[in-house]
Enzyme design. Sequence first.
Site, mmCIF file in Angstrom:
data_model
loop_
_atom_site.group_PDB
_atom_site.id
_atom_site.type_symbol
_atom_site.label_atom_id
_atom_site.label_comp_id
_atom_site.label_asym_id
_atom_site.label_seq_id
_atom_site.Cartn_x
_atom_site.Cartn_y
_atom_site.Cartn_z
ATOM 1 N N HIS A 254 0.837 -1.204 0.000
ATOM 2 C CA HIS A 254 0.000 0.000 0.000
ATOM 3 C C HIS A 254 0.873 1.256 0.000
ATOM 4 C CE1 HIS A 254 -3.450 2.593 1.394
ATOM 5 N NE2 HIS A 254 -2.443 3.269 1.918
ATOM 6 N N GLU A 255 1.845 1.293 0.890
ATOM 7 C CA GLU A 255 2.663 2.499 1.028
ATOM 8 C C GLU A 255 3.603 2.695 -0.163
ATOM 9 O OE1 GLU A 255 1.876 4.603 3.088
ATOM 10 O OE2 GLU A 255 0.780 3.526 4.645
ATOM 11 N N HIS A 258 1.788 4.405 -2.867
ATOM 12 C CA HIS A 258 1.759 5.868 -2.763
ATOM 13 C C HIS A 258 2.998 6.486 -3.410
ATOM 14 C CE1 HIS A 258 -1.861 6.259 -0.544
ATOM 15 N NE2 HIS A 258 -1.416 5.777 0.606
ATOM 16 N N HIS A 264 -5.236 7.493 -2.296
ATOM 17 C CA HIS A 264 -6.206 6.590 -1.667
ATOM 18 C C HIS A 264 -7.393 6.341 -2.591
ATOM 19 C CE1 HIS A 264 -4.356 7.726 2.384
ATOM 20 N NE2 HIS A 264 -4.148 6.441 2.214
ATOM 21 N N CYS A 265 -7.756 5.074 -2.723
ATOM 22 C CA CYS A 265 -8.815 4.672 -3.650
ATOM 23 C C CYS A 265 -10.182 4.910 -3.025
ATOM 24 C CB CYS A 265 -8.662 3.192 -4.007
ATOM 25 S SG CYS A 265 -9.911 2.623 -5.178
ATOM 26 N N CYS A 270 -10.407 -2.033 -2.255
ATOM 27 C CA CYS A 270 -9.080 -1.997 -2.882
ATOM 28 C C CYS A 270 -8.002 -1.859 -1.814
ATOM 29 C CB CYS A 270 -9.032 -0.803 -3.837
ATOM 30 S SG CYS A 270 -7.451 -0.512 -4.669
ATOM 31 N N CYS A 289 -8.045 -2.711 -7.086
ATOM 32 C CA CYS A 289 -9.193 -2.647 -8.000
ATOM 33 C C CYS A 289 -8.661 -2.385 -9.409
ATOM 34 C CB CYS A 289 -10.159 -1.550 -7.549
ATOM 35 S SG CYS A 289 -9.596 0.135 -7.922
ATOM 36 N N CYS A 292 -6.894 1.097 -9.948
ATOM 37 C CA CYS A 292 -5.554 1.202 -9.364
ATOM 38 C C CYS A 292 -4.581 0.226 -10.027
ATOM 39 C CB CYS A 292 -5.615 0.970 -7.867
ATOM 40 S SG CYS A 292 -6.485 2.293 -6.968
#
Length: 360
Positions: A254-255, A258, A264-265, A270, A289, A292
Amino acid sequence: MQTVRHSEQTLRTALISKNPVLVSQYEKFNAAERRLMNEAFQPASDLFGPITLHSQSDWITSHPEPPQDFEEFFNAPSRKTPSPEKRSIYIQCIGLLGNTRIISEEYIKWLKGYCEAFFYGLTVRLLEPVPVSATRCSFRVNDSTQKLQIHAGHILKFLKRKKPEDAFCVVGITMIDLYPRDSWNFVFGQASLSDGVGIFSFARYGSDFYNSSYESKGKALQKKSSNDYSVFDNYYVPEVTSILLLRSCKTLTHEIGHIFGLRHCQWLACLMQGSNHLEEADRRPLNLCPICLRKLQCAIGFNIVERYKALVRWIDDESTEAPRVTPKHSHEDSVNLPKPVEAFKEWKEWIMKCLAVVQK
């Protein structure tokens, strides 16, 4: 509970765009890949569902942000893309990740392998692990938890200085809690997109982080000098479990997402959804998703099917070379047991459904 549900047309535009150039790019995906991506705006899809909000403390409610569709991502002036000269993700371990050196070394290898599959097409390299003292960061004892914390901003400066020439980004990982400034309680992580560095803590993902068993040690630490890094010697690390590994993989990807410029979705359930607390982070899926996924594919250029297959291989590769997790706080060598991937079972089943759609 509230459901964030967008119309089919809104999701179609968010994924494909109305810009003829970006539409043409989308049409370069083969028919099988488009069939999978188009699941984004199929109301009956069991692969990509709407976002569900469980309370007012959830991220979308408490942190209003403008949504980022593919076109906005593509045109973002600050977006960074790997180049032929900078196609490596470096992982810097700070302190031990497991309760023995062997477990710590294996744990970081598991994370490396997962990142190689998730960011398929890039190289993931490990920097030599360092103790907290090497960073020369400030630290403190948290008033609430009575556990040690290290200063996230100081770690980012350390990582920037160590960033190799061929690095797209460098991410630090640690089992020690983080704080960004004196007035904050804690943060799970912090990143500098312009510098391509990030630091993330898995400390609060351990099942016993909030137990009181370490309060007495924390109180004793408060009497130590602010420059005495010996307080981190043999410091507590959580037991390595399948859940901890899953949460670590989720946070790390996740990070790093970025750092690629993915915000952020707010479209579908997601990995890139924001999270305010552990319960919300656990609800967040491991998958991207289609909107993304297209952003990340645009940045890296991977084959979508091959990426999914690489993720399945990582889950299935339960090497008997991996050590067993020893009892808590043991410093003895461990016996061999497979990588703990039990918590990834649903993730693998979901990927297999995606591959079935692609291979129709």
